[in-house]
Design an enzyme around this catalytic site. Structure first.
Site, PDB file in Angstrom:
ATOM      1  NE  ARG A 172      -0.559   6.598  -4.133  1.00 40.71           N
ATOM      2  CZ  ARG A 172      -0.040   6.716  -2.915  1.00 40.71           C
ATOM      3  NH1 ARG A 172       0.424   7.855  -2.491  1.00 40.71           N
ATOM      4  NH2 ARG A 172       0.035   5.673  -2.120  1.00 40.71           N
ATOM      5  NE  ARG A 206      -0.618   3.807   6.164  1.00 42.13           N
ATOM      6  CZ  ARG A 206      -0.074   4.183   5.005  1.00 42.13           C
ATOM      7  NH1 ARG A 206       1.162   4.635   4.968  1.00 42.13           N
ATOM      8  NH2 ARG A 206      -0.757   4.096   3.889  1.00 42.13           N
ATOM      9  CE  LYS A 261       5.680   5.940  -2.347  1.00 40.53           C
ATOM     10  NZ  LYS A 261       5.197   4.540  -2.310  1.00 40.53           N
ATOM     11  NE  ARG A 276       3.656   0.683   6.118  1.00 32.81           N
ATOM     12  CZ  ARG A 276       3.566   1.329   4.953  1.00 32.81           C
ATOM     13  NH1 ARG A 276       4.660   1.671   4.300  1.00 32.81           N
ATOM     14  NH2 ARG A 276       2.398   1.598   4.431  1.00 32.81           N
ATOM     15  NE  ARG A 305      -2.024   1.221   0.794  1.00 34.08           N
ATOM     16  CZ  ARG A 305      -1.227   1.063   1.856  1.00 34.08           C
ATOM     17  NH1 ARG A 305      -1.527   0.189   2.789  1.00 34.08           N
ATOM     18  NH2 ARG A 305      -0.151   1.787   1.978  1.00 34.08           N
TER      19      ARG A 305
HETATM   20  P1  AMP Z   1       0.367   6.479   1.258  1.00 33.42           P
HETATM   21  O1  AMP Z   1       0.648   6.837   2.663  1.00 33.42           O
HETATM   22  O2  AMP Z   1       1.210   7.284   0.293  1.00 33.42           O
HETATM   23  O3  AMP Z   1       0.467   4.993   0.993  1.00 33.42           O
HETATM   24  O4  AMP Z   1      -1.148   6.896   0.967  1.00 33.42           O
HETATM   25  C1  AMP Z   1      -2.222   6.322   1.681  1.00 33.42           C
HETATM   26  C2  AMP Z   1      -3.519   6.484   0.902  1.00 33.42           C
HETATM   27  O5  AMP Z   1      -3.798   7.885   0.720  1.00 33.42           O
HETATM   28  C3  AMP Z   1      -3.508   5.915  -0.509  1.00 33.42           C
HETATM   29  O6  AMP Z   1      -3.816   4.524  -0.532  1.00 33.42           O
HETATM   30  C4  AMP Z   1      -4.582   6.771  -1.196  1.00 33.42           C
HETATM   31  O7  AMP Z   1      -5.883   6.358  -0.819  1.00 33.42           O
HETATM   32  C5  AMP Z   1      -4.354   8.143  -0.570  1.00 33.42           C
HETATM   33  N1  AMP Z   1      -3.361   8.939  -1.337  1.00 33.42           N
HETATM   34  C6  AMP Z   1      -2.139   9.373  -0.916  1.00 33.42           C
HETATM   35  N2  AMP Z   1      -1.514  10.089  -1.856  1.00 33.42           N
HETATM   36  C7  AMP Z   1      -2.358  10.104  -2.931  1.00 33.42           C
HETATM   37  C8  AMP Z   1      -2.276  10.659  -4.228  1.00 33.42           C
HETATM   38  N3  AMP Z   1      -1.201  11.346  -4.640  1.00 33.42           N
HETATM   39  N4  AMP Z   1      -3.341  10.476  -5.064  1.00 33.42           N
HETATM   40  C9  AMP Z   1      -4.441   9.799  -4.673  1.00 33.42           C
HETATM   41  N5  AMP Z   1      -4.569   9.226  -3.468  1.00 33.42           N
HETATM   42  C10 AMP Z   1      -3.546   9.378  -2.589  1.00 33.42           C
END
Ligand code: AMP
Length: 207
Positions: free
Chosen positions: A90, A152, A15, A124, A163
């Site tokens: 999400r 990360r 994404k 990554r 996740r």
């Molecule tokens: P991402 O970079 O999108 O993979 O997000 C990293 C982490 O941020 C996720 O594993 C969640 O802990 C938190 N997070 C990001 N976006 C959301 C969302 N829309 N709802 C809940 N948690 C989120």
């Protein structure tokens, strides 16, 4: 096209990588909740302190926190003709809250199997200077910037598995939810970055 686009899919499906093509084609600003949360963590803000333990353990941050964050962000003038959401919504409550504040015109779902996702995520790396995302095997970085790349904290195999669990339990049902509105566009995310990019561009062109 008016309205917002949602980039949907499991963590590591591409994404963040593919978002730039959509931004280029539509001119819509990208809103990544994961990026906003990481920024809050690195700046030591209250939001970051609250979110960090969920993020580090691969769990979703509570809906009320995320919805408040999005409501604030959508008040900025650059969001008036729609945005590109990356990593949001999400959960179904997040999608319901979003439907009350903006029109979602399309949901682009990038699909990839769990085992491939684990391989992709653990390799990554991110360039903190440009935000560019690389992969040790699939998108090797130029040697001169290798030493400054970061991984990360939540990109370890154990956290990725958590996740993915959160994704399957809480996020995946949203695909069916959006499908009922006839706006879900599925894309095979298993090809190369360029191949997936071409599919993304074709979908965006058809909107
Ligand atoms: P991402 O970079 O999108 O993979 O997000 C990293 C982490 O941020 C996720 O594993 C969640 O802990 C938190 N997070 C990001 N976006 C959301 C969302 N829309 N709802 C809940 N948690 C989120």
């Amino acid at each position: 096209m008016t309205g917002s686009i949602v980039l949907f899919g499991p963590p590591g499906a591409g994404k963040g990588t593919q978002a730039s093509i959509i931004v280029e084609l539509t001119g819509k600003p990208q809103i990544s909740t994961g990026e906003m949360l990481r920024q809050a963590v690195s700046e030591g803000r209250e939001l970051g302190l609250l979110a960090k333990e969920y993020m580090d353990s691969g769990k979703l941050v509570p809906d009320s926190v995320i919805i408040g964050l999005i409501e604030n962000r959508l008040n900025h003038p650059d969001a008036s003709s729609g945005v590109l959401f990356d990593g949001f919504p999400r959960t179904i409550p997040q999608a319901e809250a979003l439907a009350k504040i903006t029109t979602v015109s399309a949901v682009i779902s990038i699909e990839a199997p769990d085992d491939e996702i684990v391989n992709r995520i653990v390799g990554r790396r991110m360039d903190p200077e440009t935000g560019e995302i690389y992969h040790v095997l699939f998108r090797p970085p130029p040697t001169e910037i290798e030493s400054r790349l970061i991984q990360r904290v939540d990109d370890t195999e154990e956290t990725v598995r958590m996740r993915l669990k959160s994704y399957h339990e809480q996020t995946k049902p949203l695909g069916a939810w959006y499908s009922e509105f006839g706006i879900l566009k599925k894309i095979d995310g298993t090809g190369s970055i360029d191949e997936v990019g071409q599919s993304v561009a074709a979908v965006v062109g058809s909107l």
